[in-house]
Scaffold this active site. Structure first.
Site, short mmCIF file in Angstrom:
data_model
loop_
_atom_site.label_atom_id
_atom_site.label_comp_id
_atom_site.label_asym_id
_atom_site.label_seq_id
_atom_site.Cartn_x
_atom_site.Cartn_y
_atom_site.Cartn_z
N ASN A 141 10.50 -20.47 -36.00
CA ASN A 141 11.08 -19.31 -36.67
C ASN A 141 12.16 -19.86 -37.61
O ASN A 141 13.24 -20.27 -37.15
CB ASN A 141 11.68 -18.32 -35.67
CG ASN A 141 12.29 -17.11 -36.34
OD1 ASN A 141 12.86 -17.19 -37.43
ND2 ASN A 141 12.21 -15.96 -35.68
N GLU B 245 9.34 -15.33 -39.62
CA GLU B 245 10.46 -14.81 -40.41
C GLU B 245 10.59 -15.55 -41.75
O GLU B 245 11.67 -16.00 -42.13
CB GLU B 245 11.77 -14.88 -39.62
CG GLU B 245 11.97 -13.70 -38.69
CD GLU B 245 13.42 -13.44 -38.35
OE1 GLU B 245 14.03 -12.59 -39.03
OE2 GLU B 245 13.92 -14.08 -37.42
N TYR C 30 5.11 -13.24 -34.68
CA TYR C 30 6.49 -12.81 -34.63
C TYR C 30 6.53 -11.47 -33.91
O TYR C 30 6.36 -10.41 -34.51
CB TYR C 30 7.08 -12.72 -36.04
CG TYR C 30 8.52 -12.29 -36.08
CD1 TYR C 30 9.44 -12.79 -35.17
CD2 TYR C 30 8.96 -11.39 -37.04
CE1 TYR C 30 10.77 -12.40 -35.20
CE2 TYR C 30 10.29 -10.99 -37.09
CZ TYR C 30 11.19 -11.50 -36.18
OH TYR C 30 12.51 -11.11 -36.22
N ASP D 133 7.57 -16.83 -32.14
CA ASP D 133 8.76 -16.21 -31.58
C ASP D 133 8.30 -14.99 -30.80
O ASP D 133 8.01 -13.95 -31.38
CB ASP D 133 9.71 -15.84 -32.70
CG ASP D 133 10.98 -15.18 -32.20
OD1 ASP D 133 11.11 -14.97 -30.98
OD2 ASP D 133 11.86 -14.87 -33.04
N ASN E 171 10.11 -13.35 -28.61
CA ASN E 171 11.22 -12.44 -28.34
C ASN E 171 11.27 -11.98 -26.89
O ASN E 171 11.68 -10.86 -26.58
CB ASN E 171 11.18 -11.23 -29.29
CG ASN E 171 12.01 -11.48 -30.55
OD1 ASN E 171 13.11 -12.01 -30.48
ND2 ASN E 171 11.45 -11.12 -31.70
N ASP F 234 18.48 -20.46 -36.64
CA ASP F 234 19.02 -20.33 -35.29
C ASP F 234 17.97 -20.65 -34.22
O ASP F 234 18.29 -20.62 -33.03
CB ASP F 234 19.64 -18.95 -35.05
CG ASP F 234 18.81 -17.80 -35.59
OD1 ASP F 234 17.72 -18.05 -36.13
OD2 ASP F 234 19.26 -16.64 -35.48
N HIS F 235 16.76 -20.94 -34.64
CA HIS F 235 15.69 -21.38 -33.74
C HIS F 235 15.36 -22.85 -34.00
O HIS F 235 15.53 -23.35 -35.11
CB HIS F 235 14.40 -20.58 -33.98
CG HIS F 235 14.52 -19.12 -33.70
ND1 HIS F 235 13.91 -18.51 -32.62
CD2 HIS F 235 15.14 -18.12 -34.38
CE1 HIS F 235 14.17 -17.21 -32.64
NE2 HIS F 235 14.90 -16.95 -33.71
#
Length: 306
Positions: A22, A49, A128, A165, A167, A265-266
């Protein structure tokens, strides 16, 4: 690592390095992405993303990726979402979305959250999964419906890789502090049950299979200290069907890609099939240098109400 064998080379069955990342806006991450491709040399890359339209993605990255031997499948949505598949081992039967995929905010409003293709003989999905926002929101219901539809759409689990991702942190061991996440999405029983449906199909969480007892995270909030203290969570997964899972020689988190200037951030998740060019080096490379001790100072999540 094997090189691309030409357009439509889905007959390739040799060793492969598959990665998912991501990138949290691929245009901002180009100075990180291209050197990473040159260093890690993955054969198949799943991106999430991207936050670009299809035309914009090809405009900013098409030439650089072609120079590196990658074919591209991208499903974009401008400023939001966006997923891509890059492959040097064939990119056949490209499918945007999946059968029965629900939309948001209406069933007909399909978001750019899924793209798949046959690469090196495997059906590889870049995914995603919807965030869910909060357990009492309609977006949370959408997330559960989306995952249920994906499970039904997996035609041949044995030859499938679900990468992306998700989540969802599969278990409390995938969180820096389970108490900090209480009442939030990513950890609720319905979400974890939805993710467990893929295990019921015979698909394996290959990083956790390989490192069952290790502290392994793939995402760290941008707030100061979270990354350096290793206050993260593992929500980026590669789920592999039986024929692929049996070929795994290494599975690890490339933490180096989260370090330095202007990172996502991943961090990427990398799985090597048949051969491990860097050896069995996981679970997190390099390991954190200053991890917070278990039971230390409590960290409050930004979305936690006062």
């Amino acid at each position: 690592m094997p090189r691309r064998i030409g357009v439509g080379a889905s007959y390739y069955r040799g060793p492969m390095r598959v990665a998912t990342w991501n990138v949290n806006s691929v245009k901002q991450r180009i100075p990180r992405l291209l050197p990473w491709l040159d260093e890690r040399r993955p054969d198949v890359v799943c991106l999430q993303e991207t936050k670009l339209s299809d035309d914009a993605f090809h405009e900013v990255l098409g030439a650089d990726l072609a120079e590196r031997g990658y074919e591209i499948a991208h499903a974009g949505q401008g400023q939001w979402n966006g997923v891509a598949l890059l492959s040097r081992v064939g990119l056949d039967d490209v499918r945007v979305g999946f059968d029965g995929m629900p939309g948001y905010p209406t069933p007909e409003t399909l978001e750019a959250r899924a793209v798949s293709a046959v690469c090196g003989g495997l059906r590889i999905h870049s995914l995603y999964v919807p965030n869910g926002r909060s357990p009492d929101s309609d977006h949370y219901t959408y997330k559960l419906e989306w995952l249920a539809a994906l499970a039904k759409a997996v035609a041949d689990p044995s030859t499938t890789l679900l990468c992306g991702d998700m989540n969802i942190a599969p278990a409390d061991a995938d969180l820096f502090d389970p108490e900090a996440f209480a009442g939030h999405t990513h950890v609720t029983p319905p979400e974890r049950a939805a993710l467990a449906e893929f295990a019921a199909l015979g698909m394996r969480d290959v990083v956790r299979d390989r490192w069952p007892d290790d502290r392994v995270f793939s995402y760290w909030d941008y707030r100061a200290g979270m990354f350096h203290k290793d206050l993260g969570m593992r929500i980026d997964l590669i789920l592999a069907g039986e024929s692929a899972a049996g070929r795994v020689e290494a599975a690890w988190i490339d933490r180096k890609a989260r370090k330095g200037s202007k990172p996502s951030d991943h961090a990427p998740v990398i799985v090597d099939l048949d051969e491990a060019p860097d050896g069995n080096i996981g679970p997190v490379v390099p390991p954190p240098s200053n991890p917070a001790k278990p039971g230390g100072a409590k960290v409050k999540l930004p979305q936690t109400p006062d």
